[in-house]
Write an enzyme that holds these catalytic residues in place. Sequence first.
Site, PDB file in Angstrom:
ATOM      1  N   GLU A   1       0.860  -1.179  -0.180  1.00  0.00           N
ATOM      2  CA  GLU A   1      -0.060   0.091   0.111  1.00  0.00           C
ATOM      3  C   GLU A   1       0.923   1.285   0.090  1.00  0.00           C
ATOM      4  O   GLU A   1       1.882   1.323   0.914  1.00  0.00           O
ATOM      5  CB  GLU A   1      -0.913   0.226   1.418  1.00  0.00           C
ATOM      6  CG  GLU A   1      -1.905   1.075   1.399  1.00  0.00           C
ATOM      7  CD  GLU A   1      -2.457   1.135   2.602  1.00  0.00           C
ATOM      8  OE1 GLU A   1      -3.643   1.916   2.847  1.00  0.00           O
ATOM      9  OE2 GLU A   1      -2.191   0.364   3.496  1.00  0.00           O
TER      10      GLU A   1
ATOM     11  N   LYS B   1      -9.714   2.713  -3.288  1.00  0.00           N
ATOM     12  CA  LYS B   1     -10.375   2.277  -2.200  1.00  0.00           C
ATOM     13  C   LYS B   1     -11.658   2.765  -1.891  1.00  0.00           C
ATOM     14  O   LYS B   1     -11.933   3.862  -1.766  1.00  0.00           O
ATOM     15  CB  LYS B   1      -9.389   2.289  -1.012  1.00  0.00           C
ATOM     16  CG  LYS B   1      -9.724   1.803   0.278  1.00  0.00           C
ATOM     17  CD  LYS B   1      -8.592   2.138   1.333  1.00  0.00           C
ATOM     18  CE  LYS B   1      -8.755   1.372   2.571  1.00  0.00           C
ATOM     19  NZ  LYS B   1      -7.840   1.374   3.372  1.00  0.00           N
TER      20      LYS B   1
ATOM     21  N   CYS C   1      -5.500  -2.532   2.492  1.00  0.00           N
ATOM     22  CA  CYS C   1      -5.678  -2.557   3.916  1.00  0.00           C
ATOM     23  C   CYS C   1      -6.925  -2.930   4.493  1.00  0.00           C
ATOM     24  O   CYS C   1      -7.324  -4.197   4.352  1.00  0.00           O
ATOM     25  CB  CYS C   1      -5.320  -1.280   4.444  1.00  0.00           C
ATOM     26  SG  CYS C   1      -4.941  -0.966   5.987  1.00  0.00           S
TER      27      CYS C   1
END
Length: 505
Positions: free
Chosen positions: A269, A329, A381
Amino acid sequence: MRWITRPGWPGNLLAMAAGASTLLALAPFDIWPLALLSIALFYAGLRTLTPRQALGRGWCFGFGLYGAGTWWIYVSMNTYGGASPLLAILLLLAFFACLALFFALPAWLWARWLRRDEAPLADALCFAALWLLQEAFRGWFLTGFPWLYAGYSQLDGPLAGLAPLGGVWLVSFALALSAALLCNLYRLRERRAFLAVGVLLLLAPWAVGLALKDHAWTVPAGDPLKVAALQGNVEQDLKWDPAHVNAQLALYRDMSFSSKPVDLLVWPETAVPVLKDQAQGYIDMMGAFAAERHSALITGVPVRQVVHQQRRYYNGVTVSGEGDGTYLKQKLVPFGEYVPLQDMLRGLIEFFNLPMSDFARGPEDQPLLQAKGYQVAPYICYEVVYPEFAAGLAARSDLLLTISNDTWFGTSIGPLQHLQMAQMRALEAGRWMIRATNNGVTALIDPFGRITAQVPQFQRAVLYGEVVPMQQLTPYLQWRSWPLAIVCALLLGWALLAGRIARTV
């Protein structure tokens, strides 16, 4: 132990200890029977309480659960958020107190409307349905905090085979049902027919779970792919420092140049700590390197876009080389990636001004990433901890990928809990998962949720291994939680109706 069934602080303290013991059932301790014991004590403790007393009892259980299970958030607040030890502790206690309401309110609801003292079997079934409802609710309310689900304790336990059928929530339902039935068997001892049904309901989930534990629901969709996942181990306080950006770009460049040729080269990430449009030349250069090796390079990078004449920033992942696509995301971390009530909180303390804490949510129904001709479901994540969200992407994929940066939590157990949830997603989907992180745990996970390769935490390393693209759907990916949700709705509806009829007779 009689205190657990009585009102007052002795019982409340036991409930708090029962909630805290759930921590030991989860990673990295994995003493799975404690999850069953914890729920059993919670259920037994609500049997004779008034609704108001049950509210307090449930709050104590929730406070113990979150206090023991998520204390590691202190590291983010104090070490990286700039909050003093005292302030960090006060904020954390307030956080635990709020989360404990997720157990307090269902406990009140149970004691007020749903408890069926005269029907132990129905009582156990309704309790399991309510337990599932509270787990689902805390994974949804205010974007959700789907941490510490009881079902995760069974990743290596007897009920693991249920996960591909109904996800982690079916496992949690089975645990709650088993715990309540264990408490009620003695109440059925004089009614043999009901006792036989109770024993059957108690044993059936465990028998099915064991029978299906190693059952393969999916089949290979192609040949194995060679993977190299890079773990740069960049210190969090240097991550967003402009003076260290070039060093980080050089680090991942050099680690890639010196790595073995593979099909998939994966960076963690925000491995590129520069906006994608500003780093496009660097990304193109690394993409050309990957293409020369017949590889797909997948990396985390923040993305800037103009939406409705406004600039918005996203946490993203992009593919270059022999692949294509950029994913933005959707599930953001409160305070880490966006600040609720930011007009009030920003500037109050440094914790509310963490770097990159002003991300926007990516749109729904984004296409998956393409790499080496396969569909890759990306989870950035925190996204991997949402069962239903993850299932939606996994159902369209051949391979799962999660990239993360758990440096925020230091040497605590938080990253290990995070890894366990990623393992459960692989098991639910019957697909291989690649997990690339900044400082661990970087790992490859097979379709049974087992880690096949990993590198140590807190080390700069390259993880090599193979993954296999998979096809076909597990029952959970096909049906999701709808069958279980319907059953639970019917059980709770019946309990409410039966209670109303009983009060009018």
